[in-house]
Design a protein around this motif. Structure first.
Motif: not given
Length: 826
Positions: A422-427, A453-458, A479-489
Motif C-alpha cells: 500500500t502507498l499513500d502520497a500527498i504532493v 508526504n509518502i507513507q509506504d508499506k511493502l 526458503s523464501i526468495q525476494d522477501r521484502i517487508k518494510s514500512s516507511n513514512n
C-alpha cells in the motif's frame, strides 16, 4: 427691381448655407490609439474607406486625419498585432472631432510574442499536433504511443504501457507538463496491464512539444526528456464521442459569448480485457480504468487569466489466472512451461489532482504567473497466486511418432507470488514564474517550493518449490526468495528554480538565438544543493536551402524522488544523492520539397556522460533501484527522422535511432577458480567494467505511413511498424554484471483502416438544416494490432529444477487482435 434684388439675396443666402453645410462635412479626426493594457500603439494604419486618404499613429499613439464626406464615412484601423477596427464618422457642426480607440490583441498574441523571441526549433525538440494521433493504430489509446514514434531517441518494447525510455534513460527520467503543471505517475504500478491511462487527454490537447535532451533551464530536474502539453482554448461549443472494443472517450468544450470564460471536460473509460485475452496466461481479466478531467479559464480582460485544472483517475485491476502454456526454445530444442493456477490479484490505483494558476500581464513585455497544485495518490497492490507447473521438453523430430508431444519431463513443482503493498502520497507545490520580453532579449525565471508526504508499506515474497523441495533447499526450512517487508513514512520539502535569457539576432545574413540559463535545487532529505547551467544555440543561415542548425550542452541533475531512495529490501536510504549528467547535443533540420510535396529531415547526434549513477533493474515496467550512487555511465547515439507527405495530403514519417548505453559499477566483482594439474586451486578476481544498461537498445526503427484511395479519399489506411533490437537481461539475483543475455528483437506491425461516414461541411451544403449537417465528421475505423502475430518477449520468469538449474521462461506480449472504433465529432 425689388423682386430681382430679393432673388439675388435669396441666391446668396442659399449659397452661403450650402457652403456652410459642405464645410461641416470636412472634419479633422484626431485622437490616441491604445491597447487593452492602456499602452500607446505606434504605427497603426488609419485609412478612410474607399479613398487614398490615410495616416499612421506616431510613437505616442496619436493621429490626426482630415476627412471629407457627404452623409458619413468609415475609418479603418489596422495593425499586425491587433484585431482590425472600423469607426463611422457622421456629419457634425464641429470642425474637429476627438476619437480615442482601444484595439484588442489578436488571439494568443501575447504568447506569440514569447515564441518570436525564441527559435522555432530547439535542440532535440519536435512539435506534434494532437490530430496526428487521431487515427493512429494505438492499443493503449494513449499519447505515449505517438511519443514513442517521434524518432527522437524514444523507445519502448511493450504495447501494454504508455511509458517510454529516451536515449538510454528509464521511465523515471521523463518530465511531463500539462499547461505548465508537472505531472506524476503511479508509484506501485509494476506491470503494463495495471497501468491504465496516462494523464494527458488526447481529446483536450491543442499542441505539444517533445525534447529528448539538451532542453532549457526552465524545465525541471530530470535527465532524459520533456513532454510539454498545451490544452485547447475553446472559442465555440464542440464535442466528441469515441467508442471501441477497448473503451469509450467523450469530451465537450466551449466558451461564453465574449470568451471571458472557457471550459474543457473529458471522460475516458478503458478496459483492455479483450487485449489481455491474447496473452499466454489465460484467466479472468477484469481491468477497469476510469479518468475524468476538466480545465477552466476565466479571463475578464487581457491582463488577468485564472485557470483551474482538475483530474481524477480510478484504475482497478482484478485478475484470476487459470492456465498458462508457454513454449520457447531453439531450432533443435523446444521447452513447454505448463501451469495450473489458483488465487488471484486485486489492485487499486486512485490519483487525484487539483491545479490553480493566476496569470497577470501588466504590459506587453511582462508576464507573471502564480501556480499551486495538490496531488493525492492512494495505491494498493494485492496478490496471492500459486502456480503448479510442469517443465517439459517437446518432441520436434518430424519423423517421430511422438512429434508434438512431451519427450520427457525436466521438472515439476510450485511457485507462489504473494504481496500486500500500500502507498499513500500527498504532493503539494507552489510556484512563481515570470517572462520579460526586452526586444532582442527574452528572460524567464521562476521558483517552486514542494512538500511531499509518502507513507509506504511493502510486504511481498516469492517461493519456489520443485519436486517437494523449496529452493534453495535448506533441509527442513522453507526458503523464501525476494522477501521484502518494510514500512516507511517520508516527509520532505524541496525547492528549485531557474533563470534563463534568450538573445535573438536577426539580420540579412543570419538568424540566430542563444539561450543560457541555470537551475538550482535543494532537498532537505539528502541536504544536497545543485546548480545546473545549460546552454542552447540555434542558427539559420540565409541561404536558398531552408536549413537550421542547433547545439546544446549543460548539466542535467536528477535529485532522487521516493522511488530512487528505496532499495531492494524496501528500506529508505536518505543519503542517496542526485544522479548527474552532462549533455552534448548537435543537430540540424532541413525543409525541402520533393515530388511537389513538403518534407522535413531531422538529424541529431548526442553524448551523455553520467556520474553518481544509481543502478537499477527493470521487470515489465517496474523499476527497482540499488539506492546507491556507486556507478558511472554514458549514452551516445544518433537519431534520424524524415517527416512529410509521402502521399499528398497525409503526414507520414520514418525514423532510425542508434544507441549505446553503458554503465560501470564501482564495487562489482566476481571470482573464478581454476584447478591445476597438481590438484591445487587458483582463484582470480574479475572486474566487469562497463556493461550494458537495462535500456541499451542498439537500433530502433519506426515507420508510420498513411494513404488513401485515389477515387475515394474518405477511405484511408494507417500503418505503424516498429523494430527494435533486444534488451539485456539476466538472472534475478541483483548482480548487474550477469545481465549479459539478450531478449529477442521487438517487432510489431499495426494497421488501421478508417472511413469517413459523414462530412459535416458537405452535408451542410446539401441540406443546411439536416441532421447530419450538425456534425463535423463521423469516422469508422477497423484496426488490426500485431497483424503478423509475432510473439514479442517482455521479460522472463526464472524456474529451477531439482538440480537447482535455472530456466528462463519468456513472458510474451499480446498476439493478434482486432478493434472496431466509431468516432463522432461536432
Amino acid at each position: 427691381m425689388r423682386s430681382f434684388s430679393v432673388h439675388i439675396l435669396l441666391l446668396i443666402f442659399c449659397c452661403c448655407i450650402t457652403n456652410i453645410a459642405l464645410a461641416q462635412n470636412k472634419v479633422t479626426i484626431y485622437g490616441k490609439i491604445t491597447n487593452e493594457l492602456g499602452e500607446a500603439i505606434p504605427d497603426v494604419n488609419i485609412v478612410q474607406a474607399n479613398t487614398n486618404n490615410q495616416t499612421v499613429t506616431d510613437a505616442q499613439g496619436n493621429f490626426s486625419l482630415r476627412v471629407d464626406f457627404e452623409n458619413y464615412t468609415t475609418l479603418e484601423f489596422s495593425h499586425v498585432q491587433y484585431i482590425n477596427f472600423s469607426y463611422k464618422v457622421y456629419p457634425s457642426n464641429k470642425l474637429k472631432k476627438e476619437v480615442n480607440i482601444k484595439l484588442q490583441f489578436k488571439d494568443n498574441y501575447l504568447d506569440s510574442v514569447e515564441i518570436v523571441a525564441k527559435s522555432k526549433t530547439k535542440a532535440g525538440e519536435v512539435e506534434l499536433e494532437a490530430k496526428s494521433a487521431e487515427y493512429f493504430p494505438n492499443p493503449t489509446g494513449d499519447i505515449g504511443a505517438v511519443i514513442k514514434s517521434t524518432g527522437l531517441g524514444t523507445q519502448s518494447n511493450t504495447e501494454l504501457s504508455g511509458q517510454y525510455s529516451v536515449r538510454g534513460g528509464n521511465y523515471d527520467e521523463n518530465l511531463v507538463y500539462v499547461n505548465d503543471f508537472e505531472i506524476y505517475r503511479s508509484f506501485l504500478t509494476s506491470a503494463g496491464q495495471q497501468e491504465g491511462l496516462s494523464f494527458p487527454n488526447l481529446d483536450l490537447i491543442d499542441k505539444l512539444s517533445f525534447s529528448s535532451g539538451g532542453f532549457e533551464s526552465k524545465y525541471a530536474d530530470k535527465m532524459s526528456s520533456v513532454l510539454n502539453v498545451k490544452y485547447k482554448t475553446p472559442k465555440e461549443f464542440k464535442g466528441s464521442v469515441m467508442a471501441s472494443l477497448l473503451g469509450v472517450n467523450a469530451h465537450i468544450e466551449g466558451s461564453s459569448k465574449e470568451q471571458k470564460f472557457t471550459y474543457l471536460a473529458g471522460i475516458r473509460y478503458k478496459s483492455n480485457a479483450y487485449l489481455l485475452g491474447s496473452l499466454d496466461k489465460k484467466g479472468e481479466y477484469n481491468p477497469n480504468f476510469f479518468d475524468v478531467q476538466a480545465n477552466f479559464h476565466y479571463k475578464p480582460n487581457i491582463k488577468h487569466d485564472v485557470e483551474l485544472l482538475v483530474n481524477h483517475a480510478f484504475n482497478k485491476f482484478n485478475f484470476i489466472p487459470d492456465l498458462q502454456e508457454t513454449r520457447a526454445g531453439t531450432f533443435d530444442r523446444l521447452i513447454r512451461f505448463l501451469v495450473d493456477f489458483e488465487g488471484g490479484e486485486n489492485d487499486l490505483f486512485k490519483n487525484s489532482m487539483v491545479g490553480l494558476s493566476y496569470k497577470f500581464i501588466p504590459n506587453n513585455n511582462l508576464s507573471l504567473k502564480w501556480m499551486t497544485a495538490l496531488w493525492k495518490m492512494k495505491e494498493q497492490e494485492s496478490f496471492n497466486i500459486t502456480g503448479y507447473y510442469s517443465l517439459d521438453e517437446i518432441d520436434i523430430d518430424l519423423s517421430s511418432d511422438n512429434f508434438g508431444n512431451v519427450k520427457y519431463n525436466l521438472g515439476y513443482g510450485t511457485f507462489q507470488d504473494w504481496a500486500r503493498n500500500t502507498l499513500d502520497a500527498i504532493v503539494w507545490n507552489g510556484a512563481f514564474t515570470g517572462k520579460y520580453n526586452a526586444g532582442k532579449n527574452f528572460m524567464e525565471f521562476g521558483n517552486t517550493v514542494q512538500y511531499e508526504n509518502i507513507q509506504d508499506k511493502l510486504s511481498e515474497w516469492t517461493r519456489i518449490d520443485s519436486a517437494g523441495y523449496s529452493l534453495p533447499y535448506t533441509g527442513s526450512i522453507v526458503s523464501i526468495q525476494d522477501r521484502i517487508k518494510s514500512s516507511n513514512n517520508l516527509q520532505s520539502i524541496r525547492t528549485h528554480g531557474y533563470f534563463q535569457d534568450t538573445w535573438t539576432i536577426r539580420e540579412d545574413s543570419v538568424r540566430m538565438s542563444i539561450t543560457a540559463g541555470i537551475r538550482y535545487h535543494y532537498w532537505n532529505v539528502n541536504k544536497e544543493f545543485l546548480a545546473s547551467p545549460r546552454f542552447q544555440i540555434n542558427y539559420a543561415p540565409n541561404t536558398k536551402k531552408d536549413v537550421q542548425f542547433r547545439f546544446a550542452t549543460g548539466l542535467y541533475m536528477q535529485p532522487p524522488f521516493y522511488r530512487e531512495i528505496r532499495n531492494f529490501d524496501g528500506d529508505i536510504v536518505k543519503n542517496v544523492k542526485a544522479q548527474k549528467s552532462l549533455h552534448v547535443v548537435a543537430g540540424a533540420d532541413l525543409n525541402f520539397r520533393a515530388w511537389g510535396r513538403n518534407f522535413k529531415f531531422t538529424t541529431e547526434a548526442y553524448y551523455k556522460y553520467i556520474w553518481h549513477l544509481n543502478p537499477y533493474e527493470v521487470e515489465d515496467i517496474r523499476i527497482r533501484y540499488f539506492a546507491n550512487n556507486n556507478a558511472k555511465g554514458y549514452a551516445t547515439g544518433i537519431d534520424l527522422r524524415l517527416f512529410g507527405e509521402m502521399v499528398k495530403g497525409t503526414d507520414s514519417w520514418i525514423s532510425v535511432s542508434y544507441l549505446r548505453a553503458r554503465e560501470d559499477l564501482n564495487d562489482d566483482f566476481y571470482y573464478t577458480t581454476t584447478e591445476n594439474n597438481d590438484g591445487s586451486i587458483d582463484s582470480a578476481i574479475h572486474y566487469p567494467g562497463y556493461i550494458r544498461r537495462p535500456t541499451d537498445q542498439l537500433l530502433y526503427f519506426n515507420l508510420y505511413f498513411q494513404d488513401y484511395l485515389v477515387k475515394n479519399k474518405s477511405f484511408k489506411v494507417h500503418l505503424n511498424l516498429v523494430i527494435g533490437t533486444g534488451l539485456p537481461f539476466g538472472p534475478p539475483d541483483h548482480q548487474r554484471y550477469k545481465d549479459v543475455l539478450k531478449i529477442p528483437p521487438y517487432r510489431r506491425l499495426d494497421i488501421g483502416f478508417s472511413y469517413l461516414l459523414v462530412d459535416g461541411l458537405k452535408q451542410a451544403e446539401k441540406k443546411p438544416n439536416g441532421f447530419w449537417s450538425k456534425f463535423d465528421n463521423v469516422w469508422m475505423s477497423f484496426e488490426v494490432f500485431n497483424i503478423l502475430g509475432i510473439q514479442n518477449t517482455l521479460s522472463y520468469r526464472w524456474i529451477k529444477d531439482t538440480q537447482n538449474t535455472q530456466w528462463a521462461i519468456p513472458n510474451y506480449l499480446t498476439s493478434r487482435r482486432f478493434n472496431l472504433k466509431l468516432s463522432i465529432n461536432w
